[in-house]
Design a protein around this motif. Structure first.
Motif, mmCIF file in Angstrom:
data_model
loop_
_atom_site.group_PDB
_atom_site.id
_atom_site.type_symbol
_atom_site.label_atom_id
_atom_site.label_comp_id
_atom_site.label_asym_id
_atom_site.label_seq_id
_atom_site.Cartn_x
_atom_site.Cartn_y
_atom_site.Cartn_z
ATOM 1 N N LYS A 15 -28.209 33.063 -11.950
ATOM 2 C CA LYS A 15 -27.614 32.424 -10.767
ATOM 3 C C LYS A 15 -26.327 31.699 -11.143
ATOM 4 C CE LYS A 15 -31.841 31.526 -8.090
ATOM 5 N NZ LYS A 15 -32.743 30.456 -7.593
ATOM 6 N N LYS A 16 -26.363 31.010 -12.272
ATOM 7 C CA LYS A 16 -25.177 30.279 -12.720
ATOM 8 C C LYS A 16 -24.011 31.240 -12.951
ATOM 9 C CE LYS A 16 -23.524 27.401 -16.543
ATOM 10 N NZ LYS A 16 -23.898 26.732 -17.807
ATOM 11 N N LEU A 17 -24.288 32.368 -13.603
ATOM 12 C CA LEU A 17 -23.223 33.338 -13.878
ATOM 13 C C LEU A 17 -22.677 33.943 -12.587
ATOM 14 C CD1 LEU A 17 -24.729 35.145 -17.006
ATOM 15 C CD2 LEU A 17 -22.840 33.494 -16.943
ATOM 16 N N ARG A 18 -23.574 34.238 -11.628
ATOM 17 C CA ARG A 18 -23.119 34.784 -10.348
ATOM 18 C C ARG A 18 -22.241 33.780 -9.611
ATOM 19 N NH1 ARG A 18 -28.455 36.874 -9.976
ATOM 20 N NH2 ARG A 18 -29.070 35.210 -8.537
ATOM 21 N N LEU A 19 -22.645 32.500 -9.661
ATOM 22 C CA LEU A 19 -21.864 31.463 -8.990
ATOM 23 C C LEU A 19 -20.481 31.338 -9.612
ATOM 24 C CD1 LEU A 19 -21.652 29.173 -6.945
ATOM 25 C CD2 LEU A 19 -22.814 27.668 -8.557
ATOM 26 N N LEU A 20 -20.411 31.362 -10.944
ATOM 27 C CA LEU A 20 -19.112 31.269 -11.604
ATOM 28 C C LEU A 20 -18.242 32.487 -11.293
ATOM 29 C CD1 LEU A 20 -20.252 29.829 -15.064
ATOM 30 C CD2 LEU A 20 -18.941 28.632 -13.301
ATOM 31 N N GLU A 21 -18.867 33.659 -11.157
ATOM 32 C CA GLU A 21 -18.112 34.859 -10.807
ATOM 33 C C GLU A 21 -17.533 34.738 -9.398
ATOM 34 O OE1 GLU A 21 -20.774 38.088 -11.298
ATOM 35 O OE2 GLU A 21 -20.718 38.043 -13.498
ATOM 36 N N GLU A 22 -18.332 34.185 -8.470
ATOM 37 C CA GLU A 22 -17.843 33.995 -7.103
ATOM 38 C C GLU A 22 -16.665 33.036 -7.066
ATOM 39 O OE1 GLU A 22 -20.651 33.334 -3.871
ATOM 40 O OE2 GLU A 22 -22.275 34.033 -5.167
ATOM 41 N N ILE A 280 -22.383 26.967 -2.335
ATOM 42 C CA ILE A 280 -20.931 26.881 -2.569
ATOM 43 C C ILE A 280 -20.178 26.443 -1.315
ATOM 44 C CG2 ILE A 280 -21.011 28.592 -4.415
ATOM 45 C CD1 ILE A 280 -19.832 30.622 -2.450
ATOM 46 N N GLU A 281 -20.914 26.120 -0.264
ATOM 47 C CA GLU A 281 -20.280 25.709 0.992
ATOM 48 C C GLU A 281 -20.206 24.193 1.121
ATOM 49 O OE1 GLU A 281 -18.903 27.898 2.898
ATOM 50 O OE2 GLU A 281 -19.674 29.632 1.796
ATOM 51 N N THR A 282 -21.275 23.504 0.738
ATOM 52 C CA THR A 282 -21.354 22.059 0.927
ATOM 53 C C THR A 282 -20.619 21.330 -0.194
ATOM 54 O OG1 THR A 282 -23.526 22.332 1.943
ATOM 55 C CG2 THR A 282 -22.922 20.110 1.224
#
Length: 437
Positions: A15-22, A280-282
């Motif tokens: 999840k952390k890696l996906r978030l950083l990619e986004e 990633i919205e709030t």
């Protein structure tokens, strides 16, 4: 003590890696008290986070607690922990000591900490120094105060939720059940609320940023240097509260208002950062912490949100009071487990050896599991940390000697055909555990 990552840890890292990619090269937005919408966002998105500023805490308690921090530091009672993160053994940048109910332990990042006991009623504890005993008494006093404050805050939260009804929105991360804000305390009685604030340990932390050669940068919001990375507090009773007393070592005369022209948070001031997990919205929050401030994470906030500690420029202590999940983490528990295993051992009067009463596979499996639990969850965990606990008290010396004896008795079972796990050689293995061989 090597181990592979659990499925939960692998999922969290993915999840952390996906978030950083986004995010790519962009920062997520975050707010500080200088931002106009800061308090509105706090009220709407972080209602279970409570801050009590220093002037709301009794001055005499401030004085006692801050002296107690300095006393423990003077006597060298706080240590950096060797923990396991993403498959690697690392030393924490923060030095710690666990104080709490006698016989309790607290496990985080695969490391079990053993309490330096505070002097609860009916206990007899011998401290190495009277000053250390007085400091432990002070943190018990702080614990009682924070417990009372937490119960009051929970009652206030319940009242607000009931009066607001369905008007309050739901702000829960996607991975958690979407529970209405007003539902979390429905049907709770007074005893249940008290149990959520029944703090049984406090984890004391200390760090001097000026003595750290390297601190990680906060990766999502650009908040600056972190003393503690984003995390949920581990191994707590479900939906229990966490209370934190902050002591950043600047004098009141050195504190100043934030520079209005400074973008983002003031890097000289310690902050606690909060974000909704994997959202990633709030916008996140960076809340400045001044000497004597306290903050409280109520109900399920620790599960639905993550927090980090953002370093300032001066040394800082904190006392983080928790309801540790101790069902498998107390001395009484592990001694009872040993007695369960020993029920299957038969003493041999002639030569002093022991043998097994039953060769039932389920009973043999249970005995080996308990044997391993004593070794890997208690003896190895205690001894790889060296003699740190003797700095404060000899309380754990006799119990650990007793556990070693019980372990040797289980280890020294006469070899049984087709049961290769039950092999002797306890002296050699115990020497390895204690670092004597």
């Amino acid at each position: 003590m090597k181990r592979t990552q659990t499925a939960e840890e692998r999922e969290r890292e993915a999840k952390k890696l996906r978030l950083l990619e986004e995010l790519e090269d962009a920062w997520l937005p975050y707010l500080t008290p200088k931002d106009d919408e800061f308090y509105q966002q706090w009220h709407l998105k972080y209602p279970k986070l409570i801050l009590r500023e220093a002037d709301s805490v009794p001055e005499e308690l401030h004085k006692e607690v801050q002296e107690a921090f300095l006393t423990l530091h003077k006597h060298g009672c706080l240590f950096r922990d060797l923990v396991r993160i993403q498959g690697k053994d690392v030393l924490t940048p923060v030095s710690r000591i666990l104080i709490g109910n006698p016989g309790c332990t607290y496990k985080y990042l695969n490391t079990r900490l053993f309490t330096v006991p505070w002097p609860v009623k009916g206990s007899t504890i011998k401290y190495t120094e009277d000053e250390i005993g007085a400091a432990c008494q002070t943190f018990l006093k702080l614990n009682d105060y924070l417990q009372t404050e937490t119960i009051q805050a929970l009652e206030e939260l319940t009242s607000k939720e009931k009066s607001s009804g369905d008007a309050l929105p739901v702000y829960i991360a996607p991975d958690f059940p979407r529970i209405g804000m007003g539902s979390s305390f429905d049907g709770q009685d007074e005893e249940d609320v008290k149990s959520r604030a029944a703090y049984n340990v406090t984890l004391l932390n200390f760090m001097d940023p000026q003595k750290m050669s390297y601190l990680k940068e906060e990766p999502y919001f650009g908040m600056g240097k972190m003393a503690v990375s984003w995390h949920h507090d581990e191994n707590l009773v479900e939906r229990s509260a966490v209370a934190v007393y902050n002591y950043s070592c600047e004098g009141p005369e050195e504190e100043s208002e934030d520079d209005p022209d400074l973008e983002g948070r003031d890097p000289d001031t310690w902050h606690v950062g909060f974000k909704i997990s994997w959202d990633i919205e709030t916008p996140g929050l960076a809340i400045p912490l001044h000497q004597g401030d306290c903050y409280f994470m109520l109900d399920d906030l620790n599960a639905t949100h993550q927090h980090c500690v953002l370093a300032g420029s001066q040394p800082r202590f904190s006392s983080t009071h928790r309801v540790a999940e101790c069902s498998t983490g107390t001395l009484d528990y592990i001694l009872q487990r040993c007695q369960l295993a020993l029920q299957n051992l038969r003493d041999e009067v002639d030569d002093g050896d022991v043998s097994l009463k039953s060769l039932e596979p389920a009973i043999l499996k249970q005995g080996e599991e308990i044997h391993n639990e004593v070794e890997f969850e208690w003896l190895r965990q205690y001894w790889f940390q060296g003699n740190r606990y003797k700095k404060c008290t000899d309380w754990w010396c006799q119990p650990m000697t007793q556990l070693e004896g019980l372990w040797k008795k289980m280890e020294g079972v006469v070899p049984v055909p087709n049961c290769p796990n039950f092999i002797g050689g306890s002296e050699t293995r115990m020497s390895a555990i204690l670092g004597k061989g």
